[in-house]
Design an enzyme around this catalytic site. Structure first.
Site, PDB file in Angstrom:
ATOM      1  N   ASP A  61     105.531  54.618 -94.505  1.00  9.75           N
ATOM      2  CA  ASP A  61     104.626  53.866 -94.480  1.00  9.75           C
ATOM      3  C   ASP A  61     103.909  54.368 -93.201  1.00  9.75           C
ATOM      4  O   ASP A  61     101.828  53.977 -94.121  1.00  9.75           O
ATOM      5  CB  ASP A  61     104.779  52.807 -93.706  1.00  9.75           C
ATOM      6  CG  ASP A  61     106.017  52.068 -95.229  1.00  9.75           C
ATOM      7  OD1 ASP A  61     105.456  52.341 -96.341  1.00  9.75           O
ATOM      8  OD2 ASP A  61     106.487  50.947 -95.202  1.00  9.75           O
ATOM      9  N   ARG A  97     101.532  49.631-100.444  1.00 15.98           N
ATOM     10  CA  ARG A  97     100.720  49.363 -98.896  1.00 15.98           C
ATOM     11  C   ARG A  97      99.139  50.191 -98.791  1.00 15.98           C
ATOM     12  O   ARG A  97      98.207  49.847 -98.267  1.00 15.98           O
ATOM     13  CB  ARG A  97     101.160  51.158 -98.184  1.00 15.98           C
ATOM     14  CG  ARG A  97     103.231  50.898 -98.155  1.00 15.98           C
ATOM     15  CD  ARG A  97     102.923  49.590 -96.869  1.00 15.98           C
ATOM     16  NE  ARG A  97     103.953  49.493 -96.717  1.00 15.98           N
ATOM     17  CZ  ARG A  97     104.774  48.007 -96.628  1.00 15.98           C
ATOM     18  NH1 ARG A  97     104.121  47.304 -97.135  1.00 15.98           N
ATOM     19  NH2 ARG A  97     106.307  48.337 -96.183  1.00 15.98           N
TER      20      ARG A  97
END
Length: 406
Positions: A127, A98
Site C-alpha cells: 500500500d 488505494r
C-alpha cells in the site's frame, strides 16, 4: 533536520495505524495541524464515529469523501472487464482502492495548502507504493510522511501500547488484532495465526461478508446478471446502479459461501505474504462476465486478452501503477473489446461454487447450426483435410527431415 511542517493531510481510516498517527505527527512535527481524510469506498459501519474520534485524538477537521460510485465505475468494472486476477486468485480489492483514495487526498491537500501528506502504510506492504505513486502522479513535489518508516514502533502490539498511553480509543483487542481492509468489493484478513500457512483459517471466527461453504444452504441459488457493453446493469431483471449491484451480489454470494480465497501471494516489495480474502459479489461478477465473453468475443481477441492483457493488467493494478500511460492504453484496448459484450448470464450458486446455467446475447458468435453434432448443410467436413495438411505442413517437414538424418 526535518522539514518544517505546518499542516499535514492524513489518509485516515480510524484503524489502529492511522489512529495513533495523529498524536504522533503532532508530537514529532512541532504540533502541526493534522487534517484527516476518510474515503468512503464501501466500508460501511467502520465510518461511524470517525469524526469524533479524529477530533478527540488531535485532528483539526475530518473530511469523509463518498467515492463509492467512482470506485465501482472507474476502477472495479474496468479491472473486471480486463479479466485481471493477480496470481490467478486475488481479485485486487485493496489494490485498486488505494489510487482513488490517494488522488482525492491530493486534491484536498492542495485545497488546504498542506505542506505534506501522511499515510499509515507499513514499510513491508504494497500500500505504501500504491499511495505514494499516486501522490507523485498528481503532486510530484508534495512531501510524504510515512511514520512506519520513521518511528521506533516495531509491531502492532507496540502500536496498541502507544494508543493506550495516549488514550486513543480502539475497537480491537490484542487477541482479535488481525490486519483487515474492507471496502465495497472485498474484505482481507492478515496476521496472527494466518501468518503461518500451515494453519487453516478459522472461518467461523473471521468471516464477515458471508459464511463458509459448509454453512451455506443445501439448496442452490440462481441469479441472472445482465450486461451492456461489459458493464453489469441488472440483477434478476432489476436495473441497478453499480454500487447497489455489487452490494446485492455480495449478499447473495456471502450467503452461499462464495468468494473465499486463502493464498500466499508475492508482494511487490519482495516477500511472500499469506492472506484470506472475502470477495463474494466480485467472484460472481467475474464468472458471469467471463461466461458472456465466451460467446461474444472472437477467438483471437479472447486469447490475446487472456494471454497478453489480463495478467499484465493485474500486475499494474497490484503494483500501484493505475495512473500510468500503459494502464490507460490497456484499458482503452479492453473497452474496445467490450463493444458487443451485451447479454444475460444465469449462474448457479451452491456451497462456494459458481456455475454457469445459461448465457444469451444478441451478439453471440455461437452458431448451433455450425457446431452441431447432427446433420448440417453449412459445414463441409471434407474441407478439414486440406486445412490439416497445410496447418500441419511444418510438423510434417520437420519429421521427414529428422527421419532422413537418422
Amino acid at each position: 533536520m526535518k522539514q518544517k511542517i505546518k499542516k499535514v493531510v492524513l489518509a485516515y481510516s480510524g484503524g489502529l495505524d492511522t489512529s495513533i498517527i495523529i498524536p504522533w505527527l503532532k508530537e514529532n512535527y512541532d504540533n502541526c495541524e493534522v487534517i484527516a481524510v476518510a474515503a468512503d469506498v464501501g466500508q460501511g459501519s467502520e465510518l461511524e464515529g470517525l469524526e469524533q474520534k479524529a477530533l478527540r485524538t488531535g485532528a483539526s477537521k475530518l473530511y469523509i469523501e463518498d467515492l463509492r460510485k467512482e470506485f465501482v465505475e472507474d476502477f472495479i468494472f474496468p479491472t473486471m472487464q480486463a479479466g485481471a486476477v493477480y496470481e490467478n486468485q486475488y481479485l485486487l480489492g485493496t489494490s485498486f482502492a488505494r489510487p482513488i483514495i490517494a488522488k482525492r487526498i491530493v486534491e484536498i491537500a492542495q485545497k488546504e495548502g498542506a505542506d505534506a501528506i501522511a499515510h499509515g502504510c507499513t514499510g513491508k506492504g504494497n500500500d505504501q507504493v500504491r499511495f505514494e505513486l499516486t501522490i507523485k502522479a498528481f503532486a510530484p513535489q508534495m512531501k510524504i510522511i510515512a511514520p512506519w518508516r520513521e518511528w521506533s514502533i516495531k509491531s502492532r502490539d507496540e502500536e496498541i501500547d502507544y494508543a493506550e498511553a495516549h488514550h486513543v480509543p480502539l475497537k480491537i483487542t490484542r487477541e482479535t488484532n488481525y490486519s483487515k481492509d474492507k471496502n465495497l468489493w472485498h474484505l482481507s484478513h492478515e496476521g496472527l495465526d494466518l501468518e503461518d500457512p500451515a494453519n487453516e483459517p478459522q472461518y467461523d471466527k473471521i468471516l464477515e461478508l458471508g459464511v463458509s461453504p459448509e454453512q451455506a444452504p443445501d439448496k442452490a441459488t440462481y441469479v441472472t446478471i445482465d450486461f451492456e457493453k461489459g458493464v453489469p446493469v441488472a440483477v434478476d431483471g432489476k436495473k441497478m446502479d453499480g454500487v447497489t449491484l455489487v452490494e446485492t451480489l455480495n449478499k447473495l454470494g456471502g450467503a452461499n459461501g462464495i468468494g473465499l480465497v486463502d493464498m500466499v501471494e508475492n508482494r511487490l516489495v519482495g516477500m511472500k505474504s499469506r492472506g484470506v480474502y472475502e470477495t463474494p459479489g466480485g467472484t460472481i461478477l467475474y464468472k458471469a462476465h467471463q461466461t458472456l465473453e465466451t460467446i461474444c468475443l472472437d477467438r483471437d481477441t479472447m486469447h490475446y486478452k487472456q494471454q497478453q492483457i489480463a495478467g499484465k493488467f493485474s500486475e499494474l493494478v497490484y503494483n500501484g501503477l493505475w495512473y500510468t500511460p500503459l494502464r490507460a492504453a490497456m484499458s482503452a484496448f479492453v473497452t474496445e473489446t467490450q463493444v458487443h459484450v451485451t447479454g444475460s448470464v444465469k449462474l448457479k450458486l451452491y456451497k462456494g461454487n459458481v456455475m454457469p446455467a445459461s448465457v444469451t446475447s444478441p451478439y453471440s458468435l455461437y452458431d448451433e447450426g455450425i457446431a452441431t453434432f447432427g446433420e448440417d448443410d453449412c459445414y463441409d467436413q471434407t474441407d478439414s483435410r486440406g486445412f490439416i495438411n497445410l496447418f500441419g505442413l511444418p510438423v510434417k517437414v520437420q519429421a521427414m527431415k529428422h527421419l532422413i538424418k537418422e
